[in-house]
Design a protein around this motif. Structure first.
Motif, PDB file in Angstrom:
ATOM      1  N   TYR A  60       0.864  -1.174   0.000  1.00 30.91           N
ATOM      2  CA  TYR A  60       0.000   0.000   0.000  1.00 30.91           C
ATOM      3  C   TYR A  60       0.908   1.234   0.000  1.00 30.91           C
ATOM      4  CZ  TYR A  60      -3.078  -3.618   2.007  1.00 30.91           C
ATOM      5  OH  TYR A  60      -3.773  -4.769   2.255  1.00 30.91           O
ATOM      6  N   ILE A  61       0.353   2.376  -0.343  1.00 36.26           N
ATOM      7  CA  ILE A  61       1.130   3.601  -0.370  1.00 36.26           C
ATOM      8  C   ILE A  61       0.455   4.656   0.503  1.00 36.26           C
ATOM      9  CG2 ILE A  61       2.054   5.463  -1.815  1.00 36.26           C
ATOM     10  CD1 ILE A  61       3.377   2.765  -2.348  1.00 36.26           C
ATOM     11  N   GLY A  62       1.250   5.299   1.372  1.00 37.76           N
ATOM     12  CA  GLY A  62       0.752   6.387   2.206  1.00 37.76           C
ATOM     13  C   GLY A  62       0.819   7.701   1.451  1.00 37.76           C
ATOM     14  N   LEU A  63      -0.272   8.478   1.477  1.00 42.99           N
ATOM     15  CA  LEU A  63      -0.381   9.720   0.707  1.00 42.99           C
ATOM     16  C   LEU A  63      -0.550  10.925   1.629  1.00 42.99           C
ATOM     17  CD1 LEU A  63      -2.814   8.436  -2.082  1.00 42.99           C
ATOM     18  CD2 LEU A  63      -0.312   8.518  -2.131  1.00 42.99           C
ATOM     19  N   ALA A  64       0.039  12.066   1.226  1.00 44.04           N
ATOM     20  CA  ALA A  64       0.155  13.244   2.093  1.00 44.04           C
ATOM     21  C   ALA A  64      -0.921  14.284   1.837  1.00 44.04           C
ATOM     22  CB  ALA A  64       1.528  13.868   1.933  1.00 44.04           C
ATOM     23  N   LEU A  65      -2.151  13.978   2.229  1.00 44.22           N
ATOM     24  CA  LEU A  65      -3.210  14.987   2.093  1.00 44.22           C
ATOM     25  C   LEU A  65      -2.895  16.224   2.932  1.00 44.22           C
ATOM     26  CD1 LEU A  65      -5.967  15.909   1.041  1.00 44.22           C
ATOM     27  CD2 LEU A  65      -7.027  14.668   2.952  1.00 44.22           C
ATOM     28  N   TYR A  66      -2.167  16.065   4.012  1.00 48.06           N
ATOM     29  CA  TYR A  66      -1.871  17.196   4.902  1.00 48.06           C
ATOM     30  C   TYR A  66      -1.090  18.302   4.185  1.00 48.06           C
ATOM     31  CZ  TYR A  66       2.993  15.620   5.471  1.00 48.06           C
ATOM     32  OH  TYR A  66       4.299  15.271   5.258  1.00 48.06           O
ATOM     33  N   GLY A  70      -3.669  -0.797  -2.567  1.00 44.02           N
ATOM     34  CA  GLY A  70      -4.444   0.234  -1.898  1.00 44.02           C
ATOM     35  C   GLY A  70      -3.581   1.378  -1.408  1.00 44.02           C
ATOM     36  N   PHE A  71      -4.186   2.231  -0.590  1.00 51.17           N
ATOM     37  CA  PHE A  71      -3.508   3.424  -0.098  1.00 51.17           C
ATOM     38  C   PHE A  71      -4.076   3.822   1.256  1.00 51.17           C
ATOM     39  CE2 PHE A  71      -7.091   4.648  -2.748  1.00 51.17           C
ATOM     40  CZ  PHE A  71      -7.792   5.484  -1.909  1.00 51.17           C
ATOM     41  N   TYR A  72      -3.315   4.647   1.970  1.00 51.78           N
ATOM     42  CA  TYR A  72      -3.761   5.255   3.228  1.00 51.78           C
ATOM     43  C   TYR A  72      -3.557   6.757   3.103  1.00 51.78           C
ATOM     44  CZ  TYR A  72      -3.777   0.700   5.638  1.00 51.78           C
ATOM     45  OH  TYR A  72      -4.034  -0.588   6.040  1.00 51.78           O
ATOM     46  N   ILE A  73      -4.531   7.519   3.574  1.00 51.28           N
ATOM     47  CA  ILE A  73      -4.468   8.980   3.537  1.00 51.28           C
ATOM     48  C   ILE A  73      -4.020   9.498   4.906  1.00 51.28           C
ATOM     49  CG2 ILE A  73      -5.821  11.100   3.318  1.00 51.28           C
ATOM     50  CD1 ILE A  73      -5.522   9.701   0.668  1.00 51.28           C
ATOM     51  N   PHE A  74      -3.029  10.406   4.897  1.00 49.19           N
ATOM     52  CA  PHE A  74      -2.658  11.079   6.131  1.00 49.19           C
ATOM     53  C   PHE A  74      -3.074  12.559   6.012  1.00 49.19           C
ATOM     54  CE2 PHE A  74      -0.042  13.190   9.251  1.00 49.19           C
ATOM     55  CZ  PHE A  74      -0.134  12.323  10.323  1.00 49.19           C
ATOM     56  N   SER A  75      -4.034  12.928   6.839  1.00 47.24           N
ATOM     57  CA  SER A  75      -4.733  12.086   7.799  1.00 47.24           C
ATOM     58  C   SER A  75      -6.167  12.594   7.951  1.00 47.24           C
ATOM     59  CB  SER A  75      -4.019  12.103   9.158  1.00 47.24           C
ATOM     60  OG  SER A  75      -4.053  13.399   9.709  1.00 47.24           O
ATOM     61  N   TYR A  76      -6.863  12.027   8.914  1.00 48.73           N
ATOM     62  CA  TYR A  76      -8.294  12.254   9.122  1.00 48.73           C
ATOM     63  C   TYR A  76      -8.702  13.721   9.134  1.00 48.73           C
ATOM     64  CZ  TYR A  76     -12.716  12.382  11.732  1.00 48.73           C
ATOM     65  OH  TYR A  76     -13.998  12.647  12.143  1.00 48.73           O
ATOM     66  N   SER A  77      -8.036  14.546   9.924  1.00 49.61           N
ATOM     67  CA  SER A  77      -8.475  15.940  10.081  1.00 49.61           C
ATOM     68  C   SER A  77      -8.350  16.738   8.785  1.00 49.61           C
ATOM     69  CB  SER A  77      -7.694  16.631  11.202  1.00 49.61           C
ATOM     70  OG  SER A  77      -6.305  16.567  10.959  1.00 49.61           O
ATOM     71  N   SER A  78      -7.410  16.343   7.927  1.00 51.17           N
ATOM     72  CA  SER A  78      -7.242  17.051   6.656  1.00 51.17           C
ATOM     73  C   SER A  78      -8.453  16.899   5.744  1.00 51.17           C
ATOM     74  CB  SER A  78      -5.991  16.541   5.931  1.00 51.17           C
ATOM     75  OG  SER A  78      -4.820  16.869   6.643  1.00 51.17           O
TER      76      SER A  78
END
Length: 407
Positions: free
Chosen positions: A328-334, A376-384
């Motif tokens: 999976y890849i972590g993505l920097a929404l922040y 898949g992917f994970y978004i960092f993070s919830y508050s963004s």
């Protein structure tokens, strides 16, 4: 005629199967969405301890249950299928633990009364809203505060520091307090801490983040390394440290699988394979290639396409090439709407990429969806996701999530 048709279909099936290979230098393999099983493609969001703290606020149990349920429903409606909640960011807990005191980020004071079980409520909210939930843990970090007196008397780090025979289990430095990765007692504590979570909570996975050895200071594990050398050990200090961390990872995975094989164990390391290896003593290449170190790996590729040092597609490709397990890849929404000052030294296009564009994360999601080996992917993070300054970026990423590998 029937035999000819069957032969043609068989050849076609074999050719399609052979197309599921790693990304090459010249092309990206695309797997049709129809071949994906439901929830096989992870669309995750990280919820950090400080975001949980804000979510809890001064709410009573009934109010927090309502808040958790409504928050997770919003995530499900956006298209996410997985939440990864940081329930042990330090040597403390957002749940009922036999090993760690209640987190100060949970109810205001480390070691205070657990007014209600936050993780239990989050698990129920996830199940209610058709989300998978993972317990996110930082195995070695004790505190950002380097004064041991500010730890709860129930904190295992403080207990060990007050014991002259065991105080080498803990390392205190300017940046905080950490467990010693070379200590067998620390290793056992981490494993037992994981076991109690999977035995007591309805979770789908255990998730470790990117903190391993806190520094290259030789004092951290000098006693353990001396004992190792005195017994004939041949490894250099760096290799010894990598082996200590890898043994912990392997031990955690073994413990999980002995209790419940359906619970996955994954690690989210920093993006640089070389930095992990040389400075954090995390042999991520071995972890990514061997299932005895867990079920998946999720590097934090927190960069834009124009980043000078670690451009997004180039960095993703490096991880695809070394991974033989779920990736999976972590993505920097922040970073959305912000200057990325470390993207380059003088290249304004790279520095302002997240600021000047409103679809970076959406484009990254669409790019990842075409790579067969990425699951898949994970978004960092919830508050963004609820930051008004990032609204346009969020609107675009939601469209990408909902059109990519439908749940």
């Amino acid at each position: 005629m029937k035999k000819i048709i069957i032969l043609i279909l068989s050849i076609s099936f074999i050719l399609c199967s052979c197309s599921n290979s790693k990304i090459s230098d010249n092309k990206t393999t695309i797997q049709p969405f129809i071949e994906k099983e439901k929830s096989d493609y992870i669309k995750g969001v990280w919820i950090a301890y400080y975001e949980l703290q804000k979510m809890i606020g001064n709410l009573n149990e009934a109010e927090f249950k309502k808040k958790a349920s409504s928050s997770f429903k919003k995530l499900y409606d956006m298209g996410f299928n997985t939440v990864c909640v940081q329930v042990r960011a330090f040597a403390d807990a957002f749940y009922n633990s036999s090993y760690f005191p209640v987190s100060k980020y949970c109810f205001g004071k480390e070691g205070s009364e657990l007014k209600y079980d936050v993780l239990e409520i989050l698990c129920s909210a996830a199940k209610e809203n058709n989300l998978m939930i993972e317990a996110w843990i930082n195995p070695y970090r004790v505190s950002f505060d380097n004064n041991p007196q500010n730890l709860s008397d129930k904190n295992p780090a403080k207990i060990w520091l007050n014991d002259k025979k065991k105080n080498s289990n803990v390392y205190v430095c300017d940046s905080g307090i950490y467990f010693n990765p070379a200590s067998s007692e620390v290793n056992n504590l981490i494993i037992n801490g994981v076991k109690e979570i999977i035995e007591n909570y309805d979770i789908s996975g255990i998730h470790f983040d990117d903190y391993f050895y806190p520094s290259k200071d030789e004092k951290i594990d000098s006693l353990e390394y001396k004992n190792y050398k005195d017994k004939g050990g041949k490894l250099s200090l760096s290799d010894y440290r990598r082996e200590c961390v890898s043994n912990m990872i392997k031990g955690v995975n073994k413990a999980i699988k002995e209790i419940n094989k359906s619970i996955e164990f994954g690690i989210s390391p920093a993006s640089s394979i070389e930095n992990n290896y040389n400075n954090l003593f995390a042999d991520v290449e071995s972890w990514a290639g061997d299932n005895s170190f867990g079920d998946y790996i999720c590097p934090q590729v927190y960069f834009g396409f124009k980043n000078v040092y670690q451009p997004f597609m180039f960095t993703v490709k490096k991880w695809v090439e070394i991974s033989n397990k779920k990736l999976y890849i972590g993505l920097a929404l922040y970073k959305a709407g912000e200057e990325d000052k470390y993207a380059a030294q003088n290249d304004k296009t790279a520095i302002n990429e997240f600021k000047n564009n409103k679809n970076i994360i959406a484009r990254q999601i669409n790019y990842l969806a075409k790579i067969d080996n990425i699951k898949g992917f994970y978004i960092f993070s919830y508050s963004s996701l609820f930051d008004e300054k990032k609204k346009n970026e969020v609107d675009n990423l939601i469209k990408a999530i909902q059109s990519t590998h439908p749940n």
